[in-house]
Design a protein around this motif. Structure first.
Motif, short mmCIF file in Angstrom:
data_model
loop_
_atom_site.label_atom_id
_atom_site.label_comp_id
_atom_site.label_asym_id
_atom_site.label_seq_id
_atom_site.Cartn_x
_atom_site.Cartn_y
_atom_site.Cartn_z
N ALA A 1 -30.86 43.27 -48.23
CA ALA A 1 -29.41 43.15 -48.12
C ALA A 1 -28.79 43.23 -49.50
O ALA A 1 -29.29 42.60 -50.44
N LYS A 2 -27.74 44.00 -49.60
CA LYS A 2 -26.93 44.00 -50.82
C LYS A 2 -25.56 43.47 -50.42
O LYS A 2 -24.97 43.92 -49.44
N GLN A 3 -25.09 42.48 -51.19
CA GLN A 3 -23.85 41.79 -50.85
C GLN A 3 -22.94 41.69 -52.06
O GLN A 3 -23.40 41.71 -53.20
N ILE A 4 -21.66 41.53 -51.78
CA ILE A 4 -20.68 41.17 -52.80
C ILE A 4 -20.17 39.78 -52.45
O ILE A 4 -19.90 39.48 -51.27
N ILE A 5 -20.06 38.94 -53.45
CA ILE A 5 -19.48 37.61 -53.24
C ILE A 5 -17.96 37.77 -53.28
O ILE A 5 -17.40 38.19 -54.28
N GLU A 6 -17.32 37.46 -52.14
CA GLU A 6 -15.87 37.63 -52.03
C GLU A 6 -15.09 36.37 -52.37
O GLU A 6 -13.97 36.46 -52.87
N GLU A 7 -15.65 35.21 -52.06
CA GLU A 7 -14.95 33.95 -52.31
C GLU A 7 -15.95 32.87 -52.69
O GLU A 7 -17.05 32.84 -52.13
N VAL A 8 -15.54 32.02 -53.60
CA VAL A 8 -16.32 30.83 -53.95
C VAL A 8 -15.33 29.68 -54.05
O VAL A 8 -14.29 29.80 -54.69
N ASP A 9 -15.65 28.58 -53.39
CA ASP A 9 -14.81 27.39 -53.45
C ASP A 9 -15.72 26.21 -53.75
O ASP A 9 -16.47 25.76 -52.89
N GLU A 10 -15.65 25.72 -54.98
CA GLU A 10 -16.50 24.61 -55.39
C GLU A 10 -16.12 23.31 -54.71
O GLU A 10 -16.98 22.47 -54.46
#
Length: 154
Positions: free
Chosen positions: A71-80
């Motif tokens: 799988a190749k993915q892009i991280i779209e959102e990160v919420d710490e």
């Protein structure tokens, strides 16, 4: 039957700190998932961007339903604060079955209890395409592997 779907699965983790460890693994140490769950995750590579950063492109080698997959993915959102990450598939085995596939997890912590929620949003290529139930089960079992690994390290 519609082509678009959404599946949600949750697991309660009863051991203090495992929710934090879960998010830390995905956001800061994803390469360690190969140690925490070697039967499921065999490889991780950072292709572009920073580890755990929005816009980063990442690559996974994993085993699902007894088959080696990628799988190749892009991280779209990160919420710490919510301890969540949203991944969009851009290449790999899943896109042979689905037009789009987005995976999001988040961790809710209440004292010693942690609730890890996986959400999978997808669009099938056609009406006869499969629902990703076994992939959701894979993700839920991954949480159990991370918890067991964390407890063995403590």
């Amino acid at each position: 039957m519609g082509l678009k779907g959404k599946m949600i699965g949750q697991t309660v983790v009863k051991h203090s700190g495992v929710g934090d460890v879960f998010h830390d693994l995905f956001s800061k140490r994803p390469h360690d998932l190969t140690i925490a769950s070697p039967d499921k995750i065999q490889g991780f590579a950072q292709l572009e961007g920073g580890i755990g950063a929005v816009g980063s492109m990442i690559f996974w080698n994993y085993t699902h339903d007894g088959k080696e997959r990628v799988a190749k993915q892009i991280i779209e959102e990160v919420d710490e604060v919510k301890q969540s990450i949203k991944f969009r598939m851009i290449e790999g085995d899943l896109l042979e079955l689905y037009k789009t596939f987005v995976i999001t997890y988040h961790v809710d912590t209440d004292g010693e209890d942690n609730l890890v929620t996986w959400t999978m949003e997808y669009e099938k290529l056609d009406e006869l395409g499969p629902h990703p139930g076994t992939l959701l089960a894979f993700a839920l079992h991954l949480i159990e592997d991370i918890e067991a690994h964390h407890l063995n390290q403590a």
